[in-house]
Design a protein around this motif. Structure first.
Motif, PDB file in Angstrom:
ATOM      1  N   SER A 314     -12.819   5.236 -39.681  1.00  0.00           N
ATOM      2  CA  SER A 314     -11.839   6.272 -39.714  1.00  0.00           C
ATOM      3  C   SER A 314     -12.081   7.630 -39.096  1.00  0.00           C
ATOM      4  CB  SER A 314     -11.704   6.759 -41.234  1.00  0.00           C
ATOM      5  OG  SER A 314     -11.328   5.474 -42.219  1.00  0.00           O
ATOM      6  N   ILE A 315     -13.368   7.867 -39.183  1.00  0.00           N
ATOM      7  CA  ILE A 315     -14.035   9.240 -38.323  1.00  0.00           C
ATOM      8  C   ILE A 315     -13.770   8.657 -36.744  1.00  0.00           C
ATOM      9  CG2 ILE A 315     -15.924  10.470 -37.656  1.00  0.00           C
ATOM     10  CD1 ILE A 315     -16.647  10.102 -40.855  1.00  0.00           C
ATOM     11  N   GLY A 316     -14.213   7.783 -36.155  1.00  0.00           N
ATOM     12  CA  GLY A 316     -13.984   7.391 -34.985  1.00  0.00           C
ATOM     13  C   GLY A 316     -12.529   7.412 -34.344  1.00  0.00           C
ATOM     14  N   ASP A 317     -11.785   6.791 -35.225  1.00  0.00           N
ATOM     15  CA  ASP A 317     -10.217   6.818 -35.049  1.00  0.00           C
ATOM     16  C   ASP A 317      -9.648   8.344 -34.912  1.00  0.00           C
ATOM     17  OD1 ASP A 317      -7.510   5.473 -34.640  1.00  0.00           O
ATOM     18  OD2 ASP A 317      -7.119   6.588 -36.878  1.00  0.00           O
ATOM     19  N   PHE A 318      -9.897   9.258 -35.960  1.00  0.00           N
ATOM     20  CA  PHE A 318      -9.402  10.433 -35.933  1.00  0.00           C
ATOM     21  C   PHE A 318      -9.985  11.169 -34.724  1.00  0.00           C
ATOM     22  CE2 PHE A 318      -9.851  10.883 -40.721  1.00  0.00           C
ATOM     23  CZ  PHE A 318      -8.515  10.325 -40.953  1.00  0.00           C
ATOM     24  N   GLY A 319     -11.254  11.090 -34.027  1.00  0.00           N
ATOM     25  CA  GLY A 319     -11.612  11.728 -33.101  1.00  0.00           C
ATOM     26  C   GLY A 319     -10.802  11.219 -31.790  1.00  0.00           C
ATOM     27  N   ARG A 320     -10.522   9.792 -31.634  1.00  0.00           N
ATOM     28  CA  ARG A 320      -9.827   9.607 -30.512  1.00  0.00           C
ATOM     29  C   ARG A 320      -8.414   9.920 -30.452  1.00  0.00           C
ATOM     30  NH1 ARG A 320      -6.076   5.956 -29.782  1.00  0.00           N
ATOM     31  NH2 ARG A 320      -6.274   5.252 -32.152  1.00  0.00           N
ATOM     32  N   ARG A 321      -7.684   9.821 -31.742  1.00  0.00           N
ATOM     33  CA  ARG A 321      -6.382  10.474 -31.658  1.00  0.00           C
ATOM     34  C   ARG A 321      -6.108  11.788 -31.820  1.00  0.00           C
ATOM     35  NH1 ARG A 321      -3.422   9.017 -36.221  1.00  0.00           N
ATOM     36  NH2 ARG A 321      -5.374   8.347 -37.562  1.00  0.00           N
ATOM     37  N   ALA A 322      -7.239  12.542 -31.922  1.00  0.00           N
ATOM     38  CA  ALA A 322      -7.061  14.375 -31.981  1.00  0.00           C
ATOM     39  C   ALA A 322      -7.279  14.490 -30.209  1.00  0.00           C
ATOM     40  CB  ALA A 322      -8.149  14.620 -32.643  1.00  0.00           C
ATOM     41  N   ARG A 323      -8.159  13.785 -29.593  1.00  0.00           N
ATOM     42  CA  ARG A 323      -8.018  13.891 -28.318  1.00  0.00           C
ATOM     43  C   ARG A 323      -6.693  13.520 -27.355  1.00  0.00           C
ATOM     44  NH1 ARG A 323     -13.179  11.800 -28.925  1.00  0.00           N
ATOM     45  NH2 ARG A 323     -12.472   9.613 -28.393  1.00  0.00           N
ATOM     46  N   ASP A 324      -6.210  12.563 -28.012  1.00  0.00           N
ATOM     47  CA  ASP A 324      -4.714  12.175 -27.448  1.00  0.00           C
ATOM     48  C   ASP A 324      -3.487  12.624 -27.858  1.00  0.00           C
ATOM     49  OD1 ASP A 324      -6.363  10.084 -25.970  1.00  0.00           O
ATOM     50  OD2 ASP A 324      -6.020   8.569 -27.199  1.00  0.00           O
ATOM     51  N   GLY A 325      -3.845  13.589 -28.892  1.00  0.00           N
ATOM     52  CA  GLY A 325      -2.450  14.276 -29.553  1.00  0.00           C
ATOM     53  C   GLY A 325      -1.781  13.209 -30.554  1.00  0.00           C
ATOM     54  N   GLU A 326      -2.403  12.134 -30.976  1.00  0.00           N
ATOM     55  CA  GLU A 326      -1.770  11.388 -31.720  1.00  0.00           C
ATOM     56  C   GLU A 326      -1.754  11.449 -33.443  1.00  0.00           C
ATOM     57  OE1 GLU A 326      -2.970   7.599 -30.241  1.00  0.00           O
ATOM     58  OE2 GLU A 326      -1.976   7.863 -28.143  1.00  0.00           O
ATOM     59  N   LEU A 327      -2.464  12.544 -33.765  1.00  0.00           N
ATOM     60  CA  LEU A 327      -2.580  12.476 -35.197  1.00  0.00           C
ATOM     61  C   LEU A 327      -1.345  12.744 -36.057  1.00  0.00           C
ATOM     62  CD1 LEU A 327      -6.066  14.770 -35.743  1.00  0.00           C
ATOM     63  CD2 LEU A 327      -5.419  12.463 -36.264  1.00  0.00           C
ATOM     64  N   LYS A 328      -1.345  12.257 -37.045  1.00  0.00           N
ATOM     65  CA  LYS A 328       0.038  12.554 -37.831  1.00  0.00           C
ATOM     66  C   LYS A 328      -0.014  13.774 -38.632  1.00  0.00           C
ATOM     67  CE  LYS A 328       0.963   7.640 -37.786  1.00  0.00           C
ATOM     68  NZ  LYS A 328       1.399   6.476 -38.893  1.00  0.00           N
ATOM     69  N   LEU A 329       1.185  14.463 -39.188  1.00  0.00           N
ATOM     70  CA  LEU A 329       1.008  15.670 -39.964  1.00  0.00           C
ATOM     71  C   LEU A 329       0.537  15.494 -41.148  1.00  0.00           C
ATOM     72  CD1 LEU A 329       4.365  17.411 -39.145  1.00  0.00           C
ATOM     73  CD2 LEU A 329       2.098  18.287 -38.340  1.00  0.00           C
ATOM     74  N   GLU A 330       0.796  14.277 -41.767  1.00  0.00           N
ATOM     75  CA  GLU A 330       0.206  13.926 -43.111  1.00  0.00           C
ATOM     76  C   GLU A 330      -1.214  13.729 -43.177  1.00  0.00           C
ATOM     77  OE1 GLU A 330       2.418  10.188 -41.537  1.00  0.00           O
ATOM     78  OE2 GLU A 330       2.987  12.342 -41.522  1.00  0.00           O
ATOM     79  N   GLU A 331      -1.761  13.469 -42.146  1.00  0.00           N
ATOM     80  CA  GLU A 331      -3.336  13.214 -42.066  1.00  0.00           C
ATOM     81  C   GLU A 331      -3.991  14.557 -42.035  1.00  0.00           C
ATOM     82  OE1 GLU A 331      -3.483   8.978 -39.650  1.00  0.00           O
ATOM     83  OE2 GLU A 331      -3.192  10.827 -38.503  1.00  0.00           O
ATOM     84  N   LEU A 332      -3.208  15.660 -41.679  1.00  0.00           N
ATOM     85  CA  LEU A 332      -4.051  16.892 -41.812  1.00  0.00           C
ATOM     86  C   LEU A 332      -3.509  17.886 -42.928  1.00  0.00           C
ATOM     87  CD1 LEU A 332      -2.826  17.568 -37.885  1.00  0.00           C
ATOM     88  CD2 LEU A 332      -4.931  16.852 -38.857  1.00  0.00           C
ATOM     89  N   GLN A 333      -2.824  17.263 -44.107  1.00  0.00           N
ATOM     90  CA  GLN A 333      -2.441  17.816 -45.267  1.00  0.00           C
ATOM     91  C   GLN A 333      -3.386  17.452 -46.285  1.00  0.00           C
ATOM     92  OE1 GLN A 333       1.525  17.004 -45.260  1.00  0.00           O
ATOM     93  NE2 GLN A 333       2.272  18.652 -43.819  1.00  0.00           N
ATOM     94  N   GLY A 334      -3.640  18.510 -47.086  1.00  0.00           N
ATOM     95  CA  GLY A 334      -4.514  18.115 -48.311  1.00  0.00           C
ATOM     96  C   GLY A 334      -5.998  18.573 -48.168  1.00  0.00           C
ATOM     97  N   GLY A 335      -6.806  17.622 -48.628  1.00  0.00           N
ATOM     98  CA  GLY A 335      -8.212  17.880 -48.254  1.00  0.00           C
ATOM     99  C   GLY A 335      -8.838  18.621 -49.681  1.00  0.00           C
ATOM    100  N   THR A 336     -10.244  18.285 -50.156  1.00  0.00           N
ATOM    101  CA  THR A 336     -10.890  19.081 -51.334  1.00  0.00           C
ATOM    102  C   THR A 336     -12.141  19.406 -50.771  1.00  0.00           C
ATOM    103  OG1 THR A 336     -11.890  17.026 -51.958  1.00  0.00           O
ATOM    104  CG2 THR A 336      -9.776  17.285 -53.117  1.00  0.00           C
ATOM    105  N   PHE A 337     -12.717  18.992 -49.574  1.00  0.00           N
ATOM    106  CA  PHE A 337     -13.693  19.593 -49.133  1.00  0.00           C
ATOM    107  C   PHE A 337     -13.837  19.318 -47.557  1.00  0.00           C
ATOM    108  CE2 PHE A 337     -18.387  18.954 -48.093  1.00  0.00           C
ATOM    109  CZ  PHE A 337     -18.756  20.456 -48.774  1.00  0.00           C
ATOM    110  N   THR A 338     -14.544  19.912 -46.898  1.00  0.00           N
ATOM    111  CA  THR A 338     -14.710  19.952 -45.314  1.00  0.00           C
ATOM    112  C   THR A 338     -16.132  19.788 -44.724  1.00  0.00           C
ATOM    113  OG1 THR A 338     -12.532  21.074 -45.073  1.00  0.00           O
ATOM    114  CG2 THR A 338     -14.014  20.929 -43.050  1.00  0.00           C
TER     115      THR A 338
END
Length: 421
Positions: A314-338
């Motif tokens: 999941s972390i590797g996929d996040f990094g790749r899609r962040a570089r390619d601008g392919e992250l979805k909005l719902e994947e950036l919402q919420g969260g309890t800790f960073t």
């Protein structure tokens, strides 16, 4: 038959966006679901796809314009035939001046080679990108229809380092950017350049300032001996990769350690909502990753229930899609800790800022050999500084230190992660 292209729904609470870049120009052939324009929202860049196949007839907004959800941004001619040249310019598609035309024409000569299709012209976006980075399209494989070179192909080649520099005349010329920045002269040999702040950067700035203004932020530090984790990683990394198809990194250890510590110290996983404190029995951990537009924090849902392999994938996929601008909005919402890893950039120590409304963020840093005292002897160990920034309105110093100690114990003795200790 003319078909309107509207701005699609962009996600919860997102009502408008900024036109980032037109990927197709008037007169270009467009396939069904092919991206025609990129948009910048408060959280991520997205692309608008063609609802039908045809030819882009008209652009109804310029790059940099603010557009609302539902607004018509372009029109397509269904079943139309692509023209050899761009349609006559309108108010929304300004014609480049003579100098710009010359530079673009020079850059377009780069698009004739073995791997880039020679019987199809390069789009202006591809042409500009090749010229800006002085790249030879002959060394980039096109994935578009008929082998046509797409913008994504060039970006992928740049990211992977496989793109080759051009040796022709285009190497001496760079095409103008889609929205040229205003340049001013501060003196002989002292130029200044002004660029419009992107919507994403504005949002990042606003949220960081909001965290400083609303939370009583405090940071506590500790250091961790990485010996045990590094030995476990070296011992099992090849077997792990063969079985799961992903490399074993340090982030999965820290993610699991934080998930474990959040259970022991629930206030770090809580948030203030008005006059109430909201406690969670789940851990949705945000992993800060870099994107071309700035730092984004995709959310690893139910991180406490994921395996090491699922976490790494999941972390590797996040990094790749962040570089390619392919992250979805719902994947950036919420969260309890960073978790933020400044160590990948060489950071020794930092005080991370909260990602509101969260109450805690862990900062990781670079690993370096340092002398430490163990059992009365000074030895050299690979050490990392950890920083926990937290909202002191909700989390006491004792709880913050306890959380950080739990993370330290789990990293220095990874068996705890398996035994849930």
């Amino acid at each position: 038959m003319s078909t309107d292209v509207p701005i699609p729904a962009l996600g919860e609470s997102v009502t408008e966006a900024t036109v980032g870049e037109w990927l197709k120009q008037p007169g270009d052939a467009v396939e069904l679901d092919e991206p025609i324009v990129s948009l910048e929202t408060d959280k991520v860049a997205i692309e608008v796809n063609a609802p039908v196949a045809g030819v882009l007839a008209e652009q109804l907004a310029q790059e940099g314009d603010e557009v609302e959800v539902g607004a018509i941004i372009a029109r397509l001619d269904e079943g139309g035939t692509a023209s050899a040249k761009v349609a006559a310019p309108t108010a929304s598609t300004p014609e480049p001046d003579r100098e710009d035309k010359t530079e673009i024409a020079k850059a377009e000569t780069m698009g004739k080679g073995d791997m880039a299709t020679t019987d199809q012209p390069l789009s202006p976006a591809v042409t500009r990108l090749l010229a800006e980075h002085n790249l030879d399209p002959n060394g980039i494989k096109g994935t578009g229809k008929g082998g046509r070179l797409l913008k994504e192909d060039v970006q992928r080649a740049i990211s992977s380092g496989s793109a080759k520099k051009s040796g022709g005349d285009a190497a001496k010329t760079s095409a103008p950017a889609p929205a040229p920045a205003a340049a001013t002269v501060a003196g002989p040999g002292r130029n200044e350049e002004r660029k419009r702040i992107s919507r994403l950067r504005k949002t990042i700035a606003s949220r960081l300032k909001e965290a400083q203004n609303t939370a009583a932020m405090l940071t506590t530090f500790n250091d961790v001996d990485m010996t045990a984790v590094m030995e476990a990683r070296n011992r099992y990394k090849e077997t792990f990769e063969k079985k799961h198809g992903v490399r074993l990194g340090f982030m999965s250890f820290f993610t699991k350690a934080c998930a474990l510590a959040l259970k022991d110290v629930p206030s770090v996983n809580a948030m203030i909502d008005g006059d109430e404190i909201v406690y969670r029995d789940y851990a949705d951990i945000g992993i800060a990753v870099s994107s071309p537009g700035g730092l984004v924090v995709p959310i690893l849902k139910d991180a406490d229930k994921l395996t090491f392999a699922e976490t790494e994938k999941s972390i590797g996929d996040f990094g790749r899609r962040a570089r390619d601008g392919e992250l979805k909005l719902e994947e950036l919402q919420g969260g309890t800790f960073t978790i933020s890893n400044g160590g990948v950039f060489g950071s020794l120590l930092s005080t991370p800022i909260l990602n509101t409304p969260q109450s805690g963020v862990l900062g990781m840093h670079r690993i370096e050999d340092r002398p430490v005292a163990i059992n009365g002897e000074v030895v050299i160990r690979p050490m990392m500084y950890l920083a926990l920034s937290y909202d002191h309105r909700l989390i006491d110093g004792r709880e913050a230190v306890t959380f950080l100690v739990r993370v330290k114990e789990a990293i220095e003795d990874p068996t705890r992660l398996v035994l849930d200790l």
